[in-house]
Design a protein around this motif. Structure first.
Motif, PDB file in Angstrom:
ATOM      1  N   LEU A  30       2.425 -16.181  12.770  1.00  0.00           N
ATOM      2  CA  LEU A  30       1.872 -15.149  11.896  1.00  0.00           C
ATOM      3  C   LEU A  30       0.766 -14.373  12.610  1.00  0.00           C
ATOM      4  CD1 LEU A  30       1.436 -17.183   8.588  1.00  0.00           C
ATOM      5  CD2 LEU A  30       3.362 -15.733   9.230  1.00  0.00           C
ATOM      6  N   ASP A  31       0.713 -13.073  12.358  1.00  0.00           N
ATOM      7  CA  ASP A  31      -0.427 -12.255  12.759  1.00  0.00           C
ATOM      8  C   ASP A  31      -1.305 -12.120  11.521  1.00  0.00           C
ATOM      9  OD1 ASP A  31       0.447 -11.743  15.356  1.00  0.00           O
ATOM     10  OD2 ASP A  31       1.615 -10.012  14.721  1.00  0.00           O
ATOM     11  N   VAL A  32      -2.431 -12.776  11.511  1.00  0.00           N
ATOM     12  CA  VAL A  32      -3.337 -12.753  10.369  1.00  0.00           C
ATOM     13  C   VAL A  32      -4.496 -11.825  10.694  1.00  0.00           C
ATOM     14  CG1 VAL A  32      -4.785 -14.148   8.837  1.00  0.00           C
ATOM     15  CG2 VAL A  32      -2.653 -15.102   9.758  1.00  0.00           C
ATOM     16  N   VAL A  33      -4.677 -10.802   9.845  1.00  0.00           N
ATOM     17  CA  VAL A  33      -5.719  -9.807  10.083  1.00  0.00           C
ATOM     18  C   VAL A  33      -6.515  -9.593   8.804  1.00  0.00           C
ATOM     19  CG1 VAL A  33      -4.417  -8.628  11.892  1.00  0.00           C
ATOM     20  CG2 VAL A  33      -4.177  -7.885   9.538  1.00  0.00           C
ATOM     21  N   GLU A  34      -7.688  -9.006   8.961  1.00  0.00           N
ATOM     22  CA  GLU A  34      -8.486  -8.645   7.789  1.00  0.00           C
ATOM     23  C   GLU A  34      -8.941  -7.203   7.926  1.00  0.00           C
ATOM     24  OE1 GLU A  34     -12.874 -10.203   8.247  1.00  0.00           O
ATOM     25  OE2 GLU A  34     -11.474 -11.848   8.606  1.00  0.00           O
ATOM     26  N   TYR A  35      -9.034  -6.548   6.783  1.00  0.00           N
ATOM     27  CA  TYR A  35      -9.442  -5.153   6.722  1.00  0.00           C
ATOM     28  C   TYR A  35     -10.589  -5.012   5.731  1.00  0.00           C
ATOM     29  CZ  TYR A  35      -4.951  -4.210   8.962  1.00  0.00           C
ATOM     30  OH  TYR A  35      -3.894  -4.196   9.824  1.00  0.00           O
ATOM     31  N   GLY A  36     -11.350  -3.952   5.872  1.00  0.00           N
ATOM     32  CA  GLY A  36     -12.400  -3.656   4.912  1.00  0.00           C
ATOM     33  C   GLY A  36     -11.819  -3.399   3.529  1.00  0.00           C
ATOM     34  N   CYS A  37     -10.627  -2.810   3.514  1.00  0.00           N
ATOM     35  CA  CYS A  37      -9.923  -2.536   2.261  1.00  0.00           C
ATOM     36  C   CYS A  37      -8.433  -2.432   2.564  1.00  0.00           C
ATOM     37  CB  CYS A  37     -10.417  -1.235   1.642  1.00  0.00           C
ATOM     38  SG  CYS A  37      -9.621  -0.835   0.065  1.00  0.00           S
ATOM     39  N   THR A  38      -7.626  -2.975   1.671  1.00  0.00           N
ATOM     40  CA  THR A  38      -6.171  -2.887   1.833  1.00  0.00           C
ATOM     41  C   THR A  38      -5.556  -1.872   0.878  1.00  0.00           C
ATOM     42  OG1 THR A  38      -5.845  -4.713   0.298  1.00  0.00           O
ATOM     43  CG2 THR A  38      -5.934  -5.270   2.656  1.00  0.00           C
ATOM     44  N   SER A  39      -6.386  -1.182   0.103  1.00  0.00           N
ATOM     45  CA  SER A  39      -5.961  -0.161  -0.867  1.00  0.00           C
ATOM     46  C   SER A  39      -5.171  -0.727  -2.044  1.00  0.00           C
ATOM     47  CB  SER A  39      -5.155   0.943  -0.177  1.00  0.00           C
ATOM     48  OG  SER A  39      -5.951   1.580   0.793  1.00  0.00           O
ATOM     49  N   TYR A  40      -5.406  -1.987  -2.359  1.00  0.00           N
ATOM     50  CA  TYR A  40      -4.817  -2.609  -3.548  1.00  0.00           C
ATOM     51  C   TYR A  40      -5.948  -3.085  -4.466  1.00  0.00           C
ATOM     52  CZ  TYR A  40      -0.255  -2.505  -1.361  1.00  0.00           C
ATOM     53  OH  TYR A  40       0.927  -2.095  -0.785  1.00  0.00           O
ATOM     54  N   CYS A  41      -6.925  -2.239  -4.673  1.00  0.00           N
ATOM     55  CA  CYS A  41      -8.143  -2.612  -5.407  1.00  0.00           C
ATOM     56  C   CYS A  41      -7.864  -3.133  -6.816  1.00  0.00           C
ATOM     57  CB  CYS A  41      -9.097  -1.438  -5.462  1.00  0.00           C
ATOM     58  SG  CYS A  41      -9.592  -0.859  -3.829  1.00  0.00           S
ATOM     59  N   GLY A  42      -6.890  -2.554  -7.487  1.00  0.00           N
ATOM     60  CA  GLY A  42      -6.588  -2.983  -8.857  1.00  0.00           C
ATOM     61  C   GLY A  42      -6.213  -4.446  -8.939  1.00  0.00           C
ATOM     62  N   ILE A  43      -5.325  -4.889  -8.070  1.00  0.00           N
ATOM     63  CA  ILE A  43      -4.935  -6.303  -8.100  1.00  0.00           C
ATOM     64  C   ILE A  43      -5.933  -7.171  -7.336  1.00  0.00           C
ATOM     65  CG2 ILE A  43      -2.485  -5.901  -8.514  1.00  0.00           C
ATOM     66  CD1 ILE A  43      -1.984  -6.342  -5.542  1.00  0.00           C
ATOM     67  N   CYS A  44      -6.586  -6.595  -6.369  1.00  0.00           N
ATOM     68  CA  CYS A  44      -7.544  -7.342  -5.556  1.00  0.00           C
ATOM     69  C   CYS A  44      -8.736  -7.827  -6.391  1.00  0.00           C
ATOM     70  CB  CYS A  44      -8.015  -6.463  -4.397  1.00  0.00           C
ATOM     71  SG  CYS A  44      -8.910  -7.322  -3.108  1.00  0.00           S
ATOM     72  N   ARG A  45      -9.100  -7.060  -7.396  1.00  0.00           N
ATOM     73  CA  ARG A  45     -10.211  -7.434  -8.277  1.00  0.00           C
ATOM     74  C   ARG A  45      -9.874  -8.640  -9.139  1.00  0.00           C
ATOM     75  NH1 ARG A  45     -10.051  -2.434 -10.048  1.00  0.00           N
ATOM     76  NH2 ARG A  45     -11.170  -1.082  -8.748  1.00  0.00           N
ATOM     77  N   ASN A  46      -8.586  -8.817  -9.455  1.00  0.00           N
ATOM     78  CA  ASN A  46      -8.188  -9.820 -10.439  1.00  0.00           C
ATOM     79  C   ASN A  46      -7.451 -11.033  -9.887  1.00  0.00           C
ATOM     80  OD1 ASN A  46      -9.121  -8.281 -12.741  1.00  0.00           O
ATOM     81  ND2 ASN A  46      -7.475  -6.862 -12.241  1.00  0.00           N
ATOM     82  N   TYR A  47      -6.989 -10.960  -8.645  1.00  0.00           N
ATOM     83  CA  TYR A  47      -6.172 -12.038  -8.074  1.00  0.00           C
ATOM     84  C   TYR A  47      -6.578 -12.308  -6.635  1.00  0.00           C
ATOM     85  CZ  TYR A  47      -3.104 -10.870 -11.974  1.00  0.00           C
ATOM     86  OH  TYR A  47      -2.607 -10.626 -13.222  1.00  0.00           O
ATOM     87  N   HIS A  48      -6.111 -13.425  -6.137  1.00  0.00           N
ATOM     88  CA  HIS A  48      -6.157 -13.688  -4.703  1.00  0.00           C
ATOM     89  C   HIS A  48      -4.952 -12.950  -4.143  1.00  0.00           C
ATOM     90  CE1 HIS A  48      -9.307 -16.678  -5.002  1.00  0.00           C
ATOM     91  NE2 HIS A  48      -8.723 -17.037  -6.132  1.00  0.00           N
ATOM     92  N   VAL A  49      -5.174 -12.154  -3.082  1.00  0.00           N
ATOM     93  CA  VAL A  49      -4.132 -11.252  -2.586  1.00  0.00           C
ATOM     94  C   VAL A  49      -4.018 -11.328  -1.066  1.00  0.00           C
ATOM     95  CG1 VAL A  49      -3.361  -8.845  -2.473  1.00  0.00           C
ATOM     96  CG2 VAL A  49      -4.643  -9.631  -4.458  1.00  0.00           C
ATOM     97  N   ALA A  50      -2.771 -11.294  -0.604  1.00  0.00           N
ATOM     98  CA  ALA A  50      -2.479 -11.108   0.816  1.00  0.00           C
ATOM     99  C   ALA A  50      -1.381 -10.058   0.900  1.00  0.00           C
ATOM    100  CB  ALA A  50      -2.013 -12.408   1.450  1.00  0.00           C
ATOM    101  N   ILE A  51      -1.444  -9.223   1.911  1.00  0.00           N
ATOM    102  CA  ILE A  51      -0.423  -8.195   2.126  1.00  0.00           C
ATOM    103  C   ILE A  51       0.468  -8.703   3.259  1.00  0.00           C
ATOM    104  CG2 ILE A  51       0.031  -5.756   2.538  1.00  0.00           C
ATOM    105  CD1 ILE A  51      -1.845  -6.445   0.085  1.00  0.00           C
ATOM    106  N   VAL A  52       1.704  -9.058   2.918  1.00  0.00           N
ATOM    107  CA  VAL A  52       2.632  -9.627   3.894  1.00  0.00           C
ATOM    108  C   VAL A  52       3.650  -8.553   4.277  1.00  0.00           C
ATOM    109  CG1 VAL A  52       4.273 -11.469   4.386  1.00  0.00           C
ATOM    110  CG2 VAL A  52       2.308 -11.912   2.887  1.00  0.00           C
ATOM    111  N   ASN A  53       3.546  -8.092   5.516  1.00  0.00           N
ATOM    112  CA  ASN A  53       4.410  -7.009   6.013  1.00  0.00           C
ATOM    113  C   ASN A  53       4.485  -5.847   5.022  1.00  0.00           C
ATOM    114  OD1 ASN A  53       4.812  -8.609   8.226  1.00  0.00           O
ATOM    115  ND2 ASN A  53       7.024  -8.434   8.214  1.00  0.00           N
TER     116      ASN A  53
END
Length: 81
Positions: A30-53
Motif C-alpha cells: 500500500l502507498d499510504v499518504v496524508e493530505y491537509g484535506c481530501t475534499s470529503y469534509c462532509g463525511i470526514c466530520r462524521n466518520y473515520h475516512v480513508a480514500i482508497v484509489n
C-alpha cells in the motif's frame, strides 16, 4: 500491477483515524499518504475516512475502517488485476 493508494485527511487522523493509518503503513503493498484535506469534509466530520484509489471508505471506528478497507480492496480492486 495495480498500486493501491490509501489517503487520509490530517484532521480526520487527529480524530482517531491515526491508529488505522499506523497499521496500514506496515503493509508494503500500500502507498499510504496524508493530505491537509481530501475534499470529503462532509463525511470526514462524521466518520473515520480513508480514500482508497479515489473512493472514500467510511466507518464508525478505526477498527471498522480497517475492515472496510480490506473488504473494498479484496472485493473491488483485486478484481481489476
Amino acid at each position: 500491477m495495480l498500486r493501491i493508494r490509501v489517503a487520509f485527511c490530517v484532521k480526520n487522523l487527529a480524530r482517531g483515524t491515526e491508529a488505522a493509518r499506523q497499521k496500514l503503513l506496515k503493509d508494503p503493498d500500500l502507498d499510504v499518504v496524508e493530505y491537509g484535506c481530501t475534499s470529503y469534509c462532509g463525511i470526514c466530520r462524521n466518520y473515520h475516512v480513508a480514500i482508497v484509489n479515489g473512493k472514500p471508505i467510511t466507518a464508525e471506528t478505526p477498527e471498522e475502517l480497517l475492515t472496510n478497507i480490506d473488504e473494498y480492496i479484496d472485493n473491488e480492486l483485486l478484481d481489476q488485476l
